[in-house]
Design an enzyme around this catalytic site. Structure first.
Site: not given
Length: 389
Positions: A165, A276, A372
């Site tokens: 990373t 909604r 990890e």
């Protein structure tokens, strides 16, 4: 697994932590969130977030004050990562990986090594990545093939590292290599600091990933990379022990990242179902959806508490950190995958399109179960701690 401390004293959120949360949230909402969808769509590094984190001292908040850092404790660092991940998981990897890459130096480096590499990290002048995994040495780290050989006062490193990373962005890299091929497995590995400018050090192509697309992931290639002898971290043969101690601390930050991703998805889903309307009323009024929201929030808060307890243990260096770090990372990442998936479900068809952020959050959450240490490995770590009592 208790250290004997009462549970209510395992961690304490104080006024400074809450003030920090507010400050990070403001940066995240104003300087990072507006670019999150674009960063994902274009698979580009979140430079806007990088610059904002440097300007606000959130780039590497864990660095001690004596090395020009702000000296944030483990819990404060988790709060920083959590709040950034709430709006952009890719951006939250900036402080998370800076801690991961530099933690070996903090835990095992000489005074000279700390003085050389921690101040530029703290000032935001250089990032710090972590080179442990290889193509054939993922969970089985002790089987790595990268070699470091003494040559006079120097070390010469040859090999390859995978899934790194920040590769190509960071200036500094903690690299693990076998220094005694005939030595005892696990006690024959050493850790070194490699710099981007070192001759023979290069990067592979960017990986094309499901999520966290704004965080570059590439291979490290080391072709007769010569480094001075004082760049070894700790003593020869201590590398793997330092690497695993590092993960005990930094797995907690992945738990924090997972909590942040889940919080962002829950927040958006709650706002959506309130607005909604179906069958003449807001879908939030339907009990089936309310039960989903209750379960999402309940599991999210349980994960947050686990992460904060593990962070407090990281700060104190408690003997049972290995268990709690693994448990927090495992539980929080599994939770984040469920919560983000449910958030997509709550939005219905809208959850499945890129016009809304929950599909990105679901894709981003997946990696927290993998990197990890996969969650299967976390369970191995926990079981070993339980059986060793």
């Amino acid at each position: 697994m208790s250290t004997g401390n009462p549970s209510f004293d395992l961690f304490r959120i104080n006024e400074d932590h809450e003030a920090l949360r507010g400050a990070v949230r403001a940066v995240a909402d104003n300087k990072i969130a507006p670019y999150a969808a674009q960063v994902d769509e274009e698979s580009r590094y979140p430079q806007e977030a990088h610059d904002a984190l440097v300007a606000s001292d959130f780039f590497a908040p864990h660095v001690p004050e004596e090395y020009d850092g702000v000296g944030a404790d483990a819990l404060a660092t988790c709060i920083v990562i959590e709040e950034i991940a709430r709006v952009c998981a890719s951006s939250s990897l900036i402080p998370a990986v800076n801690k991961l890459g530099s933690m070996p130096v903090i835990l095992g480096g000489s005074a000279e090594l700390k003085a050389k590499y921690l101040p530029p990290l703290a000032r935001g002048e250089a990032g710090f990545s972590y080179g442990l995994s290889e193509r054939e040495a993922g969970s089985d780290t002790a089987s790595m093939r990268t070699r470091a050989t003494r040559d006079g006062d120097d070390w010469v490193i040859n090999g390859q590292k995978s899934w790194i990373t920040g590769a190509g962005i960071s200036e500094f890299y903690t690299v693990l290599a076998v220094t005694d091929p005939d030595g005892q497995r696990g006690s024959n590995v050493s850790a070194f600091v490699v710099e981007t400018s070192d001759e023979g050090f290069s990067f592979g192509e960017k990986e094309r990933k499901l999520g966290i697309k704004g965080s570059p992931t590439r291979e490290l290639h080391l072709d007769h990379v010569r480094i001075p002898g004082d760049r070894i971290i700790g003593e020869p043969g201590e590398g793997l022990k330092i690497a695993l101690r590092t993960l005990d601390h930094t797995r907690v930050t992945i738990g924090a990242q997972a909590v942040g991703i889940a919080q962002g998805a829950l927040d958006f889903a709650v706002a959506y179902v309130k607005e909604r309307k179906q069958f003449g009323r807001a879908v939030a009024e339907f009990q089936g959806l309310q039960f989903m929201l209750a379960d999402m929030a309940m599991n999210l808060e349980a994960a947050r508490q686990m992460v904060y307890v593990a962070a407090a243990k990281s700060e104190r260096g408690d003997a049972d950190l290995a268990f709690f770090g693994a448990a927090a990372k495992c539980f929080a990442s599994d939770m984040a995958m469920r919560v983000t998936t449910d958030a997509v479900q709550l939005l219905g068809g809208a959850g499945y399109v890129r016009d809304f952020p929950v599909e990105r959050m679901m894709r981003d959450a997946k990696i927290t179960q993998i990197y990890e240490g996969t969650n299967q490995i976390q369970r191995v770590v926990m079981a070993r701690q339980i059986l060793a009592r």
